[in-house]
Design an enzyme around this catalytic site. Structure first.
Site, PDB file in Angstrom:
ATOM      1  N   LYS A 138       1.101  -1.035  -0.145  1.00 28.18           N
ATOM      2  CA  LYS A 138      -0.200   0.231   0.089  1.00 28.18           C
ATOM      3  C   LYS A 138       1.177   0.825   0.179  1.00 28.18           C
ATOM      4  CE  LYS A 138      -4.140  -2.948   2.330  1.00 28.18           C
ATOM      5  NZ  LYS A 138      -4.484  -2.748   2.933  1.00 28.18           N
TER       6      LYS A 138
ATOM      7  N   GLU B 196      -9.413  -0.295  -1.561  1.00 31.66           N
ATOM      8  CA  GLU B 196      -9.255   0.881  -1.256  1.00 31.66           C
ATOM      9  C   GLU B 196      -9.873   1.817  -2.542  1.00 31.66           C
ATOM     10  OE1 GLU B 196      -5.895  -0.607   1.063  1.00 31.66           O
ATOM     11  OE2 GLU B 196      -7.346  -0.948   2.759  1.00 31.66           O
TER      12      GLU B 196
ATOM     13  N   GLY C 295      -7.674  -4.722   7.868  1.00 34.69           N
ATOM     14  CA  GLY C 295      -7.163  -3.113   8.200  1.00 34.69           C
ATOM     15  C   GLY C 295      -7.464  -3.347   9.651  1.00 34.69           C
TER      16      GLY C 295
END
Ligand code: PGA
Length: 260
Positions: A10, A106, A183
């Site tokens: 990420k 995301e 997460g």
């Protein structure tokens, strides 16, 4: 069947030095970890691809233990063009990138990426023979409403469209990542993961015979201490790891769980 253990870095880490150190630690330790039948892959940010590629080029074997992926690819052009801020499939190939992540939750959530855009990204990747790690997953609300299968079937329409319009092969991995598990430290039960993976397998089989052997991997809060629960399921062909992939030891420990 090969198990795929893929690290999605990420927007991490902060510095080039940290990126190089992480890549070096992986290259140094991957062989003694004896990861037979496990294929590792890392996906750094675009700006770090070149540095990571240079570290990975020090791998001993001709068959690399660690492959390089990018976290995204341009939908606008597979080659070059006036598209500020974009990175094309061709540029990625030139950087020795092997695979691209497409449709991470995301990107869907913060950048409004929809099926049409994702289809274009896959086409561009496919045009340059990049492998595609296609992410799908239900939101917390979908999960609560018990519409996971319906949501996944809609997301998989993109893959269906790819195959409807091409007869060529495509290197593909499906990553099932429940959005609420990413997460958060929360993971679905192994029986839920198993049944969802079997559902995805069935959907792929209904689409095209060529998709029969596509690996289906799980992602969302995978850590060294829970990886075995996933690796023990025959329906799980690997994992996509975020946070725990930023530490070489924990990433390799997760990979170790997939050694039979
Ligand atoms: P996580 O991320 O392992 O930090 O939950 C997984 C992912 O987003 O691919």
């Amino acid at each position: 069947m090969t198990a795929w253990v893929i690290g999605n870095w990420k927007l991490n880490p902060t510095s080039l030095l940290e990126v190089k150190t992480l890549a070096q630690q992986l290259v140094q330790n991957v062989y003694q970890a004896k990861l037979d039948d496990v294929q590792l892959m890392v996906a750094p940010s675009f700006v770090h691809l070149s540095a990571v590629q240079s570290e990975l080029s020090h791998q001993e074997d001709t068959e690399p233990a660690i492959l390089l992926a990018s976290q995204d690819v341009s939908a606008m052009s597979a080659d070059i063009g006036a598209y500020t801020g974009e990175v094309s499939a061709n540029q990625l190939v030139d950087m020795d990138v092997d695979w691209v992540i497409v449709g991470h939750s995301e990107r869907r959530q913060y950048f409004d990426e929809d099926n049409d855009l994702l289809l274009q990204k896959i086409r561009n990747a496919q045009a340059k023979e990049l492998g595609v790690i296609f992410c799908i997953g239900e939101s917390e609300a979908d999960y609560q409403a018990e519409i996971t299968e319906k949501v996944l079937a809609e997301q998989l329409q993109v893959i269906y469209s790819v195959f409807e319009q091409t007869s060529s092969d495509i290197k593909l991995i499906i990553a099932y990542e429940p959005v609420w598990a990413i997460g958060t430290g929360r993971v679905p039960s192994t029986s839920d993961v198993d049944s969802v993976h079997k559902f995805i397998r069935q959907q792929l089989a209904n689409m095209d015979a060529k998709l029969q052997d596509v690996p289906i991997i799980y992602g969302g809060s995978v850590k060294p201490d829970n990886a075995k629960a996933f690796s023990s399921l025959p329906s799980v062909n690997g994992v996509l790891v975020g946070g725990a992939a930023l530490d070489a030891d924990s990433f390799l420990a997760i990979a170790q769980s997939f050694v039979e």
